[in-house]
Design an enzyme around this catalytic site. Structure first.
Site, PDB file in Angstrom:
ATOM      1  N   SER A 115     -73.969 -16.578 -31.606  1.00  0.00           N
ATOM      2  CA  SER A 115     -74.282 -15.203 -31.203  1.00  0.00           C
ATOM      3  C   SER A 115     -75.406 -15.163 -30.197  1.00  0.00           C
ATOM      4  CB  SER A 115     -74.754 -14.375 -32.380  1.00  0.00           C
ATOM      5  OG  SER A 115     -74.330 -14.843 -33.586  1.00  0.00           O
ATOM      6  N   HIS A 136     -67.407 -16.222 -27.836  1.00  0.00           N
ATOM      7  CA  HIS A 136     -68.088 -15.353 -28.792  1.00  0.00           C
ATOM      8  C   HIS A 136     -67.215 -14.170 -29.184  1.00  0.00           C
ATOM      9  CE1 HIS A 136     -71.656 -12.544 -29.788  1.00  0.00           C
ATOM     10  NE2 HIS A 136     -71.290 -13.222 -30.843  1.00  0.00           N
ATOM     11  N   GLU A 148     -66.659 -12.813 -25.430  1.00  0.00           N
ATOM     12  CA  GLU A 148     -67.560 -13.236 -24.360  1.00  0.00           C
ATOM     13  C   GLU A 148     -67.322 -14.726 -24.139  1.00  0.00           C
ATOM     14  OE1 GLU A 148     -71.470 -10.330 -24.671  1.00  0.00           O
ATOM     15  OE2 GLU A 148     -71.281 -11.924 -26.129  1.00  0.00           O
ATOM     16  N   ASN A 186     -75.017  -8.777 -27.665  1.00  0.00           N
ATOM     17  CA  ASN A 186     -76.123  -8.876 -28.620  1.00  0.00           C
ATOM     18  C   ASN A 186     -77.466  -8.590 -27.963  1.00  0.00           C
ATOM     19  OD1 ASN A 186     -74.495  -9.345 -30.775  1.00  0.00           O
ATOM     20  ND2 ASN A 186     -74.718 -11.565 -30.763  1.00  0.00           N
TER      21      ASN A 186
END
Ligand code: 3HC
Length: 484
Positions: A115, A136, A148, A186
C-alpha cells in the site's frame, strides 16, 4: 499461471479476481491455520455472490476449482506472475521476494500489492529488479475497479505494459504511476482518514456524525471511520507511518487514537471492533439518542439566503419570532462573532447546509444545550440530518474535504500524476462520486480556495494554505483546471 502469497482479506480477494478472469491461481499461506482462514475468505466471498444471484453455484465451483491452496512456496516455481499480499512490513516483504527470486523461473514477474512501502526497496532485494512491479488493489478487491500499476526507475517498460494489460483483462482500470509513498490513492485518502481521527480526538464532532456528514453531505460510500474499520486500523497506522517518514508532514503522523486502538487489538472489521463497535466514542450507537422534542419551539434565521429554510420551518409548523428560542445563523464560517452581537447569544446556533441532506450545526461556547438540541430537532423536522459540531473553521465537511482537495492539486502540480488519472483513481479506488478535480470544479475553485484560506488562518497549518496553482487559477478568473 498466477501465484498469490498471503491470503488475508486482500490476498484472498486478489486470488478471487484472477480466478474469476479464468486464470489458474496458486494461493500460498504460511501455515495450515492461515491457509484455512484464506479458504474461508474465498468461500464466503463467492458464497455471498451466489446468494445475491451474481454467480451460479456451478460458476462458483469453477472459480474455486481454479485456485490451488498450498503452504509451500516452492509450488510457485512455474508461475508467470506472483503477487505478494503479506503484511506491510518491509523486512517480511524483502525476505519473501528473496525467496521468490530463488524459487521462480527467471522470467516470472514479481508484483507487490504494497500500500505504501517502496517498490524499489522490494525490487532491490532480488536479482531481477527489472521484473518487479507494484500491483496495488483496493479493498474489497473483487469490487473496487482500480489497480495502481507502480513502475520503479528500473522496472522494464514491457513489464509495466504487461501488468497494465492484465489489469484490463481482470476487468479493472489501471493507472500507471511512479514509486512514491502511498502512490495516488493512499497518499490522498489516508491523510484525510487520519485527519478525521484527529478531529474526533479533538471532540469536533462525534464518530457517527462525522461518518454521516461525509456520506450524506459529500456522497462518499462510507464515512471515514467505517472505511478505517474496513481497511484495518493496523494497516492505516502502518501507512501513515510510512507517509510520515517520507514527507515529515506532521499531518501524516498517525493520530493518537489510531495507536491506542491498534495497541488494544481493536483493528476494525477483521477483529470485529475498531472505531465501530467500541463503547465510548461520542456518537456511539450503543447509546441511542432520544429524538429531540421541538414542538412549540420558535425560531429565527439570519445570514444570507434565509428564505428557503424559514419557509421550510414554517411549513413544518414552527413559528418565526423576533426573540426566538433558537436563532439559526446560516454561515460557512464560525459564528461566535455573530453570537456576541445578538440579544441572547445562548440561542444562536451556526447552520451550514451541505448538499440536500445534511445540516452542520455549530454550537459556540455561548450556545445553550437546549438551543443546540432544538436546532437539531428543527433540522430533522425539515428532513435534514443534523450534524452537531464545534464552531470551528470548515465545521466537519469542509475541514475534511478541502485539505484533501488541496493535496490533490499539489500532487498534480508536482507532476506525479495527471488530473484524469487522479480523478479516476479516487472514483474507482474508493467509490467516490467524483474525483478531486471534478469536486473542486463543481464546488467552485474560488470557494475551495477561500475555504482553505479560512482553515489556514485558524490553524496556521502550512499544508492548508491554498496550493499555488489553485490560487493562481482563481486569480486568473478560471473556473476549471486546464486539461490537455
Ligand atoms: N467481497 C466481495 N464483494 C463484496 C464485498 C466483499 N468484501 N463487499 C461488498 N461486496 C459486493 C457486494 O456483493 C455487492 O455486489 P453486487 O452489487 O454485485 O451485488 C457490492 O459489493 C455492493 O455491496 P453492498 O450492497 O453489500 O454494500 P455497499 O453498497 O455498501 O458497498 C462497498 C460496499 C463496495 C465496500 C462500498 O461501501 C464502497 O465502495 N466503499 C469504499 C471502499 C473503499 O474506499 N475502498 C478502498 C480502501 S483503500 C485501500 O483498499 C487501499 C489499501 O492499500 C489500504
Amino acid at each position: 499461471m498466477v501465484g498469490v502469497v498471503g491470503l488475508g482479506t486482500m490476498g484472498a480477494g486478489i486470488a478471487e479476481v484472477f480466478a474469476r478472469a479464468g486464470l489458474r491461481v496458486i494461493g500460498v499461506e504460511a501455515d495450515p491455520e492461515a491457509l484455512a482462514r484464506g479458504r474461508g475468505h474465498l468461500e464466503r466471498s463467492t458464497g455471498r455472490a451466489v446468494d445475491r444471484g451474481k454467480l451460479t453455484g456451478g460458476e462458483r465451483d469453477e472459480i474455486l476449482g481454479r485456485i490451488t491452496l498450498t503452504t509451500s512456496r516452492d509450488d510457485l516455481r512455474d508461475a508467470d506472475l506472483v503477487v505478494e499480499a503479506i503484511p506491510e512490513i518491509l523486512d517480511y516483504k524483502v525476505s519473501l521476494l528473496e525467496d521468490l527470486d530463488r524459487i521462480c523461473k527467471p522470467e516470472t514477474v514479481l508484483a507487490t500489492n504494497t500500500s505504501s512501502l517502496s517498490v524499489t526497496a522490494v525490487a532491490a532485494a532480488t536479482g531481477r529488479p527489472g521484473r518487479v512491479v507494484g500491483m496495488h488493489f483496493f479493498n474489497p478487491a473483487p469490487v473496487m475497479r482500480l489497480v495502481e500499476v507502480v513502475g520503479t526507475v528500473v522496472t522494464e517498460p514491457s513489464v509495466v505494459a504487461g501488468i497494465t494489460e492484465l489489469s484490463v483483462r481482470l476487468g479493472k482500470t489501471p493507472v500507471t504511476v511512479g514509486d512514491r509513498a502511498g502512490f495516488v490513492v493512499n497518499r490522498l485518502l489516508l491523510p484525510y482518514l487520519n485527519h478525521a481521527a484527529v478531529l474526533l480526538d479533538l471532540g469536533l464532532a462525534g464518530r457517527d456524525e462525522i461518518d454521516t456528514a461525509m456520506r450524506l453531505g459529500v456522497g462518499l460510500p462510507m464515512g471515514p471511520f467505517a472505511l478505517l474499520d474496513l481497511i484495518g486500523l493496523d494497516t492505516a497506522y502502518e501507512i501513515m507511518g510510512v507517509l510520515f517518514d517520507e514527507t515529515r508532514d506532521r499531518r501524516h503522523a498517525p493520530a493518537p487514537v489510531l495507536r491506542e486502538l491498534v495497541t488494544a487489538g481493536l483493528l476494525g472489521r477483521k477483529t470485529g471492533r475498531g472505531f465501530h463497535g467500541f463503547h465510548g466514542f461520542p456518537g456511539d450507537e450503543t447509546a441511542p439518542r432520544e429524538p429531540e422534542r421541538v414542538a412549540g419551539v420558535t425560531f429565527g434565521v439570519a445570514g444570507d439566503d434565509t428564505s428557503s429554510i424559514a419557509e421550510a420551518l414554517v411549513k413544518a409548523g414552527f413559528a418565526e419570532s423576533d426573540d426566538p428560542d433558537v436563532l439559526l445563523r446560516l454561515s460557512d464560517r464560525p459564528v461566535v462573532e455573530h453570537a456576541v452581537r445578538v440579544r441572547r447569544p445562548s440561542s444562536l446556533v451556526g447552520v451550514h447546509l451541505v448538499g440536500d441532506q445534511v445540516a452542520e450545526l455549530a454550537a459556540t461556547v455561548l450556545t445553550s444545550p437546549e438551543a443546540a438540541r432544538a436546532a437539531a430537532g428543527l433540522m430533522a423536522a425539515i428532513g435534514r440530518t443534523p450534524v452537531p459540531c464545534k464552531d470551528r473553521a470548515g465545521f466537519v465537511v469542509d475541514a475534511l474535504l478541502y485539505p484533501y482537495l488541496n493535496d490533490a492539486v499539489r500532487m498534480y502540480d508536482s507532476g506525479y500524476a495527471s488530473i484524469a488519472d487522479i480523478d479516476a483513481a479516487m472514483r474507482l479506488g474508493c467509490g467516490y462520486p467524483a474525483g478531486p478535480f471534478e469536486m473542486i470544479e463543481s464546488l467552485g475553485l474560488a470557494r475551495v480556495r477561500d475555504g482553505l484560506r479560512a482553515l489556514y488562518a485558524e490553524h496556521r497549518e502550512p499544508a492548508y494554505a491554498p496550493a499555488p496553482l489553485l490560487d493562481q487559477l482563481v486569480t486568473a478568473g478560471m473556473t476549471a483546471f486546464p486539461r490537455p
